[in-house]
Design a protein around this motif. Structure first.
Motif, PDB file in Angstrom:
ATOM      1  N   SER A   9       0.837  -1.202   0.000  1.00  0.00           N
ATOM      2  CA  SER A   9       0.000   0.000   0.000  1.00  0.00           C
ATOM      3  C   SER A   9       0.872   1.252   0.000  1.00  0.00           C
TER       4      SER A   9
ATOM      5  N   GLU B  15     -15.151  -2.460   5.030  1.00  0.00           N
ATOM      6  CA  GLU B  15     -14.832  -3.581   5.903  1.00  0.00           C
ATOM      7  C   GLU B  15     -15.086  -3.221   7.360  1.00  0.00           C
TER       8      GLU B  15
ATOM      9  N   VAL C  56      -5.610   0.183   6.377  1.00  0.00           N
ATOM     10  CA  VAL C  56      -4.576  -0.341   5.476  1.00  0.00           C
ATOM     11  C   VAL C  56      -3.371   0.564   5.647  1.00  0.00           C
TER      12      VAL C  56
ATOM     13  N   LEU D  21      -9.012   0.595  -3.229  1.00  0.00           N
ATOM     14  CA  LEU D  21      -9.121   1.513  -2.101  1.00  0.00           C
ATOM     15  C   LEU D  21      -7.879   2.385  -1.982  1.00  0.00           C
TER      16      LEU D  21
ATOM     17  N   GLU E 210      -8.314   4.170   5.741  1.00  0.00           N
ATOM     18  CA  GLU E 210      -9.284   3.305   6.411  1.00  0.00           C
ATOM     19  C   GLU E 210     -10.151   2.583   5.374  1.00  0.00           C
ATOM     20  N   ASN E 211     -10.307   1.275   5.573  1.00  0.00           N
ATOM     21  CA  ASN E 211     -11.217   0.485   4.738  1.00  0.00           C
ATOM     22  C   ASN E 211     -12.605   0.594   5.364  1.00  0.00           C
TER      23      ASN E 211
ATOM     24  N   SER F 247     -10.515  -5.139  -4.262  1.00  0.00           N
ATOM     25  CA  SER F 247     -11.153  -3.967  -3.648  1.00  0.00           C
ATOM     26  C   SER F 247     -10.149  -3.184  -2.808  1.00  0.00           C
ATOM     27  N   GLN F 248      -9.211  -3.897  -2.161  1.00  0.00           N
ATOM     28  CA  GLN F 248      -8.173  -3.200  -1.391  1.00  0.00           C
ATOM     29  C   GLN F 248      -7.251  -2.418  -2.322  1.00  0.00           C
TER      30      GLN F 248
END
Length: 766
Positions: A61, A70, A270, A293, A66-67, A289-290
């Motif tokens: 990353s 989730e 993350v 993000l 912040e996710n 999806s991450q």
């Protein structure tokens, strides 16, 4: 020696350097260069991946974020995992007992009202019978209307009207009728038995699904009663009615618990540098999806990083511009020096950018080779150490972005801290001395400090490093200091020559006896040369005692009387066994010849392109002082009074501490040399007198020297003079020689005594 031409002598620069917008333009240029060299390091990285494919690299990353999806999912899960909360309603038992009591009280009240009606009817009937025996001749009276008795059904309806509909819906009319028909004692017994049973059963927790069982328990408690069977059935019905659930769902407590459970779920963050995908790992929908993000899948242009970098650069350059405009250095007003700062700053950033590209070689620690200390050492030598210190912070911030190639985020704090320490190390080591050997030593010092900084990083990371990796990191850090020193020595002469900067290196070069102008003084005016050397010794020590530039004062003193080479024999120190030419000319002509020497010297210095600081000392060392000897001589020869202005130097007065101190030392040296048998007390008195005379004459009005500093200067000059004119033993042959020469030098001594009386200002006039 060839003449050097600095940028100040270029017509194109002379035409724009004093323009009101030139400083603004230079800072804009600094900002553009800074932005241009940093912008490639903040361009967002994007990946061409799709779900279900296999990653061909480790993906980390680039940011901390912040996710939220989730986090919300886990919080909802925590909310739903909290079971409903039930609580015992202790007051329910009392409420139900009061309801039963209310029913019985209502029954008793209606029974009493019906009883009163019956009594009223009986009384009225008795009264009517008594009236029938009276005489018929009496006037007829209205007949008495006798009310009807309240029937049991009416009583039931009355009870139902008084108690609430909820109760009447659940209690039958038969039960109410039975209660109304029962005796008062039976009602009291029924009331106590029923309420006791309700209270006993409801003292325990009763769940919603346990109500029927609780009612059966209440029924069993009532069975012990010895009342009439009809009343017993009514009691059972009331007891069952009175039992309700008292262990119920607590909505407020449940919501509070669920809210606390949601708050207890930490946000799913993350982290910058967090491994999202390993090489060879399949990219699932969750991983995809991450990646989206953290912005690694953006297929559209994102302007935010560019705007953020622009704001950062504006802040940096704004602070730099404010500091350079506020700090009392040459950069405050000198645009030539600001241009030189711009070049040094830009060159340092360019070198940092080039070194940052070496990461592609994939050699451990190679970027630590960056010689950023070169920039701060050049600024320290050519401008000011305070400016270099402030610039060190700017270099550190810029470096933290430029060297982020191997970092997962926008900023690499390791390189930022490393560059800061490296930059500051050169400033500290050169702040007191910047001779050539000192620059080399500064390179070693910078390299050593770099090694310590990198060693601290390696230890803080607690990693398992091999000897080869450690050696490369420390080796490149040490090499940085050496390269910085070499670059500094290589660039220094070009910057000094190009911008006419008077550095310590340049001053040392100018102090060489082989310099054409110093050789000219030595050969054409040897007395002046030795006088200048003595003045230089006095001025250097005095300047250093008050924090001024002692080396500048020394070199300036060497050249301050260069103008005497034009007519050397008109100055007493060069009159060796010759008649004094001033005895044959008028005081006005002598004055013209003597007053001309500072400006003749300045013109010659300009012709050889010497620094303006040296020229300033030559022009200003006499200020606007009065030629007392020739002024008094002219007044003696004239029938009318002559204004002092005609016998004063035209100036300017001393503009710097160095010029003021050289002027004091020049006057003191001439006066002390003419003293007969100088002693420490005489020397101290003479020095103080000369300084006070100049102070009262306003010769220090245009420089920033203080009274305290003048006192320190006087003390320093006295100490130097006492070391030169110390008392020593005279041997017999010396005594005889002095006696022999006494008569020959009588006239000279008389004139020297006269100079002493006049404060030593007329050495040129003899």
């Amino acid at each position: 020696m060839g003449k050097r031409t600095s940028i100040d002598h270029q017509k194109w620069w002379q035409s724009i350097k004093d323009h009101k917008y030139i400083r603004f333009a230079l800072f804009i240029l600094i900002g553009i260069i800074t932005y241009s060299l940093m912008v490639t390091n903040i361009i967002p990285e994007t990946l061409e991946v799709s779900q279900g494919t296999v990653s061909d690299q480790d993906i980390r990353s680039p940011i901390t974020i912040e996710n939220k999806n989730e986090t919300e999912r886990l919080r909802q899960q925590a909310y739903e995992s909290v079971e409903s909360i039930y609580s015992t309603k202790n007051h329910y038992a009392q409420n139900q007992v009061e309801r039963i009591n209310y029913i019985f009280d209502t029954i008793i009240h209606v029974r009493k009202e019906a009883q009163e009606r019956r009594e009223e009817i009986k009384q009225m009937e008795a009264a009517l019978e008594n009236e029938e025996g009276k005489e018929n001749d009496q006037a007829e009276e209205e007949p008495i209307e006798i009310p009807e008795e309240i029937t049991i059904q009416q009583q039931v309806e009355m009870v139902k009207e008084i108690i609430s509909e909820q109760i009447t819906d659940e209690i039958s009319n038969d039960t109410l009728q039975t209660l109304l028909e029962s005796s008062e004692d039976d009602l009291v017994l029924a009331k106590e038995t029923t309420t006791s049973a309700i209270n006993d059963v409801m003292s325990e927790d009763i769940h919603q699904d346990e109500v029927e069982e609780a009612r059966n328990s209440a029924e069993r408690k009532v069975i012990n009663s010895t009342v009439d069977p009809g009343l017993y059935r009514s009691m059972i019905e009331l007891a069952r009615f009175g039992i309700t659930a008292n262990y119920l769902f607590d909505e407020a407590a449940t919501e509070q618990a669920r809210g606390e459970a949601m708050e207890a779920v930490d946000p799913i963050i993350v982290r910058e540098g967090q491994l999202l995908v390993e090489e060879g790992q399949i990219i699932t929908s969750e991983i995809y999806s991450q990646l989206a993000l953290v912005g690694l899948l953006d297929d559209h242009s994102n302007a935010f990083p560019y705007i953020g970098l622009g704001i950062l650069v504006i802040l940096l350059i704004g602070m730099l511009a404010y500091y350079l405009g506020d700090a009392k250095t040459s950069l405050q007003k000198n645009n030539t020096h600001l241009l030189m700062f711009t070049i040094i700053y830009s060159l340092t950033l360019l070198i940092m950018k080039l070194v940052s590209l070496t990461y592609m070689i994939e050699v451990t620690g190679i970027t630590y080779m960056v010689p950023v200390a070169m920039g701060t050492m050049l600024i320290t030598i050519l401008l000011h150490s305070r400016v270099a210190l402030f610039t060190s912070m700017v270099f550190a911030i810029v470096a933290s972005v430029i060297f982020n190639e191997q970092s997962t985020g926008i900023v690499d704090y390791t390189h930022g801290i490393y560059v800061f320490f490296s930059s500051v190390a050169g400033v500290f080591f050169l702040s007191k001395s910047n001779r050539v050997i000192r620059i080399l030593q500064a390179g070693l010092f910078v390299g050593g400090l770099n090694v310590l900084v990198i060693a601290s990083f390696l230890l803080l990371k607690s990693g398992q490093y091999g000897w080869m990796e450690i050696g490369l990191n420390l080796g490149f850090a040490a090499l940085s200091g050496f390269v910085a020193a070499v670059l500094t020595l290589g660039l220094l002469p070009f910057l000094e020559a190009g911008f006419g900067v008077l550095s310590a290196t340049k001053l040392i070069e100018l102090s060489s006896p082989n310099h054409p102008l110093l050789r000219k003084i030595l050969l054409e005016a040897p007395g002046t040369y030795h006088h200048s050397v003595f003045v230089a010794n006095l001025a250097e020590g005095a300047c250093e005692s008050v924090g001024a530039n002692g080396l500048l004062a020394r070199v300036g003193a060497y050249y301050h009387d260069l103008g005497k080479t034009k007519r050397p024999h008109f100055f007493i120190e060069n009159q060796m066994k010759i008649d004094n030419p001033h005895d044959k000319i008028s005081p006005q002509l002598s004055k013209t010849i003597i007053i001309a020497h500072p400006y003749d010297g300045a013109d010659l210095l300009r012709e050889y392109r010497l620094p303006k600081e040296i020229i300033g000392i030559a022009e200003q060392h006499h200020g606007t002082t009065l030629l007392k000897y020739f002024y008094h001589k002219a007044n003696q020869e004239s029938d009318k009074s002559i204004p002092e202005e005609e016998f004063r130097y035209p100036g300017p007065k001393a503009q710097t501490k160095e010029a003021a101190i050289v002027g004091i030392a020049d006057c003191v040296e001439a006066a002390v040399r003419s003293m007969n048998k100088p002693t420490p007390a005489k020397i101290e008195t003479l020095v103080k007198k000369i300084i006070n005379d100049r102070l009262e004459d306003g010769q220090f009005d245009e420089c920033d020297i203080t009274l305290k500093e003048l006192s320190i200067v006087a003390k320093s000059i006295c100490e130097t003079l006492q070391g030169t004119f110390h008392t020593r033993i005279e041997y017999p042959e010396e005594v005889a020689e002095k006696a022999k020469e006494k008569d020959n030098n009588k006239e000279i001594e008389r004139r020297k005594d006269e100079q002493d009386k006049n404060g030593g200002n007329e050495k040129e006039g003899d």
